[in-house]
Design a protein around this motif. Structure first.
Motif, short mmCIF file in Angstrom:
data_model
loop_
_atom_site.label_atom_id
_atom_site.label_comp_id
_atom_site.label_asym_id
_atom_site.label_seq_id
_atom_site.Cartn_x
_atom_site.Cartn_y
_atom_site.Cartn_z
N SER A 43 0.83 -1.20 0.00
CA SER A 43 0.00 0.00 0.00
C SER A 43 0.86 1.25 0.00
CB SER A 43 -0.93 0.00 1.21
OG SER A 43 -1.60 1.23 1.34
N ALA A 44 1.94 1.23 0.79
CA ALA A 44 2.82 2.39 0.88
C ALA A 44 3.54 2.64 -0.43
CB ALA A 44 3.83 2.20 2.02
N ASN A 45 3.86 1.57 -1.16
CA ASN A 45 4.62 1.70 -2.39
C ASN A 45 3.75 1.83 -3.63
OD1 ASN A 45 7.05 1.49 -0.98
ND2 ASN A 45 7.09 -0.74 -1.15
N ALA A 46 2.43 1.67 -3.47
CA ALA A 46 1.54 1.72 -4.63
C ALA A 46 1.48 3.14 -5.18
CB ALA A 46 0.14 1.27 -4.22
N PRO A 47 1.32 3.27 -6.50
CA PRO A 47 1.18 4.61 -7.09
C PRO A 47 -0.02 5.33 -6.50
CG PRO A 47 1.53 2.93 -8.79
CD PRO A 47 1.29 2.20 -7.50
N ARG A 48 0.16 6.61 -6.16
CA ARG A 48 -0.90 7.39 -5.54
C ARG A 48 -1.73 8.13 -6.57
NH1 ARG A 48 -1.09 4.90 -0.76
NH2 ARG A 48 0.88 5.00 0.35
N ASP A 49 -1.39 8.04 -7.86
CA ASP A 49 -2.15 8.76 -8.86
C ASP A 49 -2.84 7.80 -9.84
OD1 ASP A 49 0.10 7.87 -10.15
OD2 ASP A 49 0.52 9.75 -11.20
N VAL A 50 -3.27 6.64 -9.33
CA VAL A 50 -3.99 5.67 -10.13
C VAL A 50 -5.38 5.48 -9.51
CG1 VAL A 50 -4.09 3.28 -10.93
CG2 VAL A 50 -1.90 4.48 -10.87
N THR A 51 -6.43 5.63 -10.33
CA THR A 51 -7.78 5.46 -9.85
C THR A 51 -8.00 4.02 -9.39
OG1 THR A 51 -8.54 7.17 -11.38
CG2 THR A 51 -10.21 5.71 -10.45
N VAL A 52 -8.54 3.86 -8.19
CA VAL A 52 -8.74 2.55 -7.59
C VAL A 52 -10.22 2.18 -7.64
CG1 VAL A 52 -8.48 1.17 -5.50
CG2 VAL A 52 -6.79 2.94 -6.04
N ARG A 53 -10.49 1.01 -8.19
CA ARG A 53 -11.86 0.50 -8.21
C ARG A 53 -11.92 -0.70 -7.28
NH1 ARG A 53 -10.80 3.04 -12.86
NH2 ARG A 53 -12.46 4.31 -13.78
N SER A 54 -12.15 -0.43 -6.02
CA SER A 54 -12.14 -1.46 -5.00
C SER A 54 -13.04 -1.04 -3.86
CB SER A 54 -10.71 -1.71 -4.49
OG SER A 54 -10.71 -2.55 -3.36
N GLY A 55 -13.67 -2.01 -3.23
CA GLY A 55 -14.52 -1.72 -2.09
C GLY A 55 -13.72 -1.44 -0.83
N VAL A 56 -12.44 -1.78 -0.83
CA VAL A 56 -11.58 -1.56 0.33
C VAL A 56 -10.30 -0.89 -0.15
CG1 VAL A 56 -10.33 -2.61 2.23
CG2 VAL A 56 -12.51 -3.59 1.49
N SER A 57 -10.03 0.29 0.35
CA SER A 57 -8.82 1.02 -0.05
C SER A 57 -8.42 1.96 1.07
CB SER A 57 -9.08 1.81 -1.33
OG SER A 57 -7.92 2.51 -1.74
N PRO A 58 -7.14 2.01 1.45
CA PRO A 58 -6.70 2.91 2.52
C PRO A 58 -6.82 4.36 2.12
CG PRO A 58 -4.80 1.91 1.45
CD PRO A 58 -6.01 1.23 0.90
N ALA A 59 -7.23 5.20 3.05
CA ALA A 59 -7.30 6.64 2.81
C ALA A 59 -5.88 7.21 2.74
CB ALA A 59 -8.10 7.32 3.91
N ILE A 93 -14.62 10.37 -6.85
CA ILE A 93 -13.36 9.80 -6.38
C ILE A 93 -12.91 10.53 -5.13
CG2 ILE A 93 -10.92 9.41 -6.94
CD1 ILE A 93 -11.73 9.29 -9.88
N ALA A 94 -12.60 9.79 -4.07
CA ALA A 94 -12.06 10.35 -2.83
C ALA A 94 -10.56 10.53 -2.97
CB ALA A 94 -12.38 9.44 -1.64
N LEU A 95 -10.07 11.73 -2.64
CA LEU A 95 -8.65 12.04 -2.83
C LEU A 95 -7.87 12.11 -1.53
CD1 LEU A 95 -9.09 14.86 -5.51
CD2 LEU A 95 -8.52 12.46 -5.92
N ALA A 96 -8.46 12.67 -0.49
CA ALA A 96 -7.74 12.83 0.78
C ALA A 96 -8.72 12.80 1.94
CB ALA A 96 -6.95 14.14 0.80
N TYR A 97 -8.27 12.26 3.06
CA TYR A 97 -9.13 12.09 4.23
C TYR A 97 -8.98 13.29 5.18
CZ TYR A 97 -11.75 9.39 7.69
OH TYR A 97 -12.71 8.95 8.56
N HIS A 98 -9.05 14.48 4.59
CA HIS A 98 -8.94 15.71 5.38
C HIS A 98 -9.29 16.89 4.46
CE1 HIS A 98 -5.16 16.50 3.25
NE2 HIS A 98 -4.81 15.27 3.54
N GLU A 99 -9.44 18.07 5.05
CA GLU A 99 -9.66 19.27 4.26
C GLU A 99 -8.40 19.64 3.49
OE1 GLU A 99 -11.28 22.55 6.40
OE2 GLU A 99 -12.64 21.30 7.58
N CYS A 100 -8.58 20.18 2.29
CA CYS A 100 -7.45 20.61 1.46
C CYS A 100 -7.62 22.07 1.06
CB CYS A 100 -7.34 19.74 0.21
SG CYS A 100 -6.72 18.07 0.55
N GLU A 101 -6.55 22.67 0.61
CA GLU A 101 -6.56 24.07 0.21
C GLU A 101 -7.29 24.27 -1.12
OE1 GLU A 101 -5.56 28.22 0.10
OE2 GLU A 101 -5.73 26.73 1.70
N ASP A 102 -7.00 23.42 -2.11
CA ASP A 102 -7.62 23.61 -3.42
C ASP A 102 -7.35 22.41 -4.32
OD1 ASP A 102 -9.09 24.89 -5.37
OD2 ASP A 102 -7.58 26.41 -5.84
#
Length: 416
Positions: A43-59, A93-102
Motif C-alpha cells: 500500500s505504501a509503495n503503490a502509485p498514488r495517482d492511479v484510480t482505484v476501483r475497489s470496495g476496500v482502499s486505505p485513505a 473519487i475520494a482524494l484525501a481524508y482531510h480538508e485541502c486548500e484547493d
C-alpha cells in the motif's frame, strides 16, 4: 516395567504433539503478521495517482501539492440535464481524508484539464453562471459548442451536498443523481466528481476508444499550523507578515509545503496522524519546529536556470494511512534530510543543514586513548550522486536529475 514404558511413551508423544500444535499456531500468527506487513508495504509503495476501483482502499494524506487519485466511491449513468436522450457517466473519487486548500487541475488519462489549453468553469459558493464545464480546444473541449465534460470539487469543509451550478437557486449533486441524497456530503473528505456525456445533441460520437479510465487531480493539500505566524508563540517571526495562527484552532492555519511544519502536523493530528495515539500539541517543541522551518525556507541557488533560487526543502506528496506512523514520519523527514528525537518530554525536529558548533573541546575533555581516523575507508566513499524526482513539467513522471560527480574522488578511487 512394560506398563511404565507405555505410560512414559504416551506422555512423551503427547508432549511432542502439544509442542507441534504450539509451533503451528505460532507459525500461523507469524504468517498473518507477515501478510499484514506485506500488505502495508504494498500500500505504501503503490502509485498514488492511479484510480482505484475497489470496495476496500486505505485513505491518504496530502501534504504540499501533488497529483493524486483514489478509490471510486460512486459511479453511475444518468440522463443528461439538457437532453433526456443523452446519458452522462458520473464518477466520484475520494482524494484525501482531510480538508485541502484547493484542486486546480483534473487529469483524464494523460490529458490535463485546467491551466493552459483547457479551462474548468469551477463552481463557486456564489450566484452566477459557473457550471463545472470544461472548455478549450482539444479532445475534451466542446463539440458543436456544447461542453460534454464537467468537473466538480469538494475540499472537505462542505456541510451541504456538492454544488454543481450557481443558478438561482443553486443545484446540488443530489438533484442530478437520484440515489445521492442530502446526507451524502463527505464532510472532512476531499473528493471530485467528473461527469462525461456519452453522446451529443447532433449525434456525433464522443468516446471512440472508450471513456477515460484514470482520473486524477492536482491537489494543494493540508492547511497546517506555523508557530512563526502565531503572535502568542515564542517562535513568532513578525517579518512573515502573519500573526493570527493559533496552535489548536484549525481555522487560523494556512497551506504550506514546509517539511518541518508537515511533520509536526502529522505528529499531533488526531484523524490521520499520531494524535489518535495520544500525541498533542503540548508534546512538541514548537521553537525547534520554527527553527527547522526557517532552515527549510532558505532560498538556495539553482545553477543554470533563469530563476536562480528556490526553497532549500519542500514536502509535496501523499502518505497512505495504511502505512505505519514511523514510515510516514520517515518519509516526511527525508524531504528535509531531517531528524526527529524525543527528549525532555518533547518531540524535537531538526532540518538537515549545518549548525555551527557552540562548544569547544580540548585535552581536558578526553577520557581515554585518542584514536585518529585520517579519512573514510574506500568502501564508505562516494564520488557520484544520482537523484530521482517527480517532475510536474513532465506530466508528473519520475525523472532522473543530472548526476553530481566529485572529480577528485573519481580519479583516486574510481567510479562508485
Amino acid at each position: 516395567l512394560g506398563f511404565l514404558k507405555v505410560e512414559v511413551g504416551t506422555a512423551v508423544y503427547t508432549a511432542v504433539m502439544a509442542a507441534a500444535l504450539v509451533a503451528d499456531v505460532a507459525l500461523a500468527e507469524s504468517t498473518k503478521r507477515k501478510q499484514a506487513a506485506d500488505a502495508r508495504r504494498r500500500s505504501a509503495n503503490a502509485p498514488r495517482d492511479v484510480t482505484v476501483r475497489s470496495g476496500v482502499s486505505p485513505a491518504q494524506i496530502v501534504y504540499g501539492e501533488a497529483r493524486v487519485s483514489g478509490p471510486v466511491i460512486y459511479s453511475n449513468v444518468v440522463p443528461a440535464a439538457h437532453a433526456a436522450d443523452i446519458s452522462e457517466l458520473w464518477t466520484l473519487i475520494a482524494l484525501a481524508y482531510h480538508e485541502c486548500e484547493d484542486i486546480t487541475e483534473i487529469w483524464l488519462d494523460g490529458d490535463k484539464l485546467g491551466g493552459v489549453g483547457y479551462t474548468i468553469n469551477w463552481v463557486q459558493n456564489s450566484i452566477g453562471t459557473r457550471d463545472g464545464a470544461v472548455t478549450g480546444a482539444g479532445t475534451y473541449g466542446p463539440i458543436d459548442g456544447q461542453p460534454f465534460v464537467f468537473c466538480y470539487k469538494a475540499l472537505g469543509s462542505q456541510v451541504t451536498p456538492m454544488l454543481i451550478d450557481n443558478d438561482s437557486p443553486p443545484k446540488t449533486i443530489a438533484s442530478r443523481i437520484m440515489d445521492i441524497g442530502t446526507n451524502h456530503i463527505g464532510n472532512g473528505i476531499t473528493w471530485i466528481a467528473v461527469a462525461l456525456q456519452l453522446g451529443t445533441e447532433t449525434g456525433n460520437g464522443v468516446w471512440k476508444s472508450g471513456a477515460p479510465q484514470n482520473i486524477r487531480a492536482l491537489v494543494k493539500g493540508k492547511r497546517i499550523y506555523d508557530p512563526r505566524k502565531d503572535s502568542t508563540s515564542s517562535a513568532y517571526v513578525s517579518s512573515l507578515g502573519v500573526a493570527t495562527h493559533r496552535v489548536d484552532t484549525k481555522t487560523t492555519w494556512e497551506w504550506s509545503d514546509n517539511p518541518s511544519l508537515c511533520v509536526a502536523d502529522y505528529l499531533r493530528d488526531s484523524t490521520v496522524g499520531m494524535g489518535n495515539e495520544g500525541v498533542t500539541s503540548g508534546d512538541i517543541d514548537w521553537d525547534m519546529v520554527g527553527s527547522a522551518a526557517t532552515v527549510c525556507d532558505v532560498d538556495v541557488d539553482i545553477p543554470g536556470v533563469d530563476s536562480p533560487t528556490q526553497k532549500r526543502f519542500t514536502c509535496n506528496g501523499p502518505l497512505g494511512m495504511a502505512s505505519a506512523h514511523s514510515d510516514n514520519i520517515a518519509t516526511i523527514l527525508q524531504t528535509m534530510n531531517g531528524r526527529l528525537t524525543w527528549s525532555g518530554g518533547k518531540f524535537r525536529v531538526r532540518a538537515g543543514a549545518y549548525d555551527a558548533p557552540d562548544l569547544a573541546f580540548d585535552e581536558n575533555d578526553v577520557s581515554g586513548a585518542i584514536q585518529i581516523q585520517p579519512e573514510l575507508s574506500r568502501t564508505e566513499r562516494y564520488n557520484t550522486i544520482r537523484a530521482l524526482y517527480v517532475d510536474p513539467d513532465s506530466k508528473f513522471s519520475q525523472v532522473e536529475a543530472l548526476a553530481i560527480v566529485d572529480t577528485d574522488l573519481k580519479t583516486t578511487i574510481g567510479p562508485r
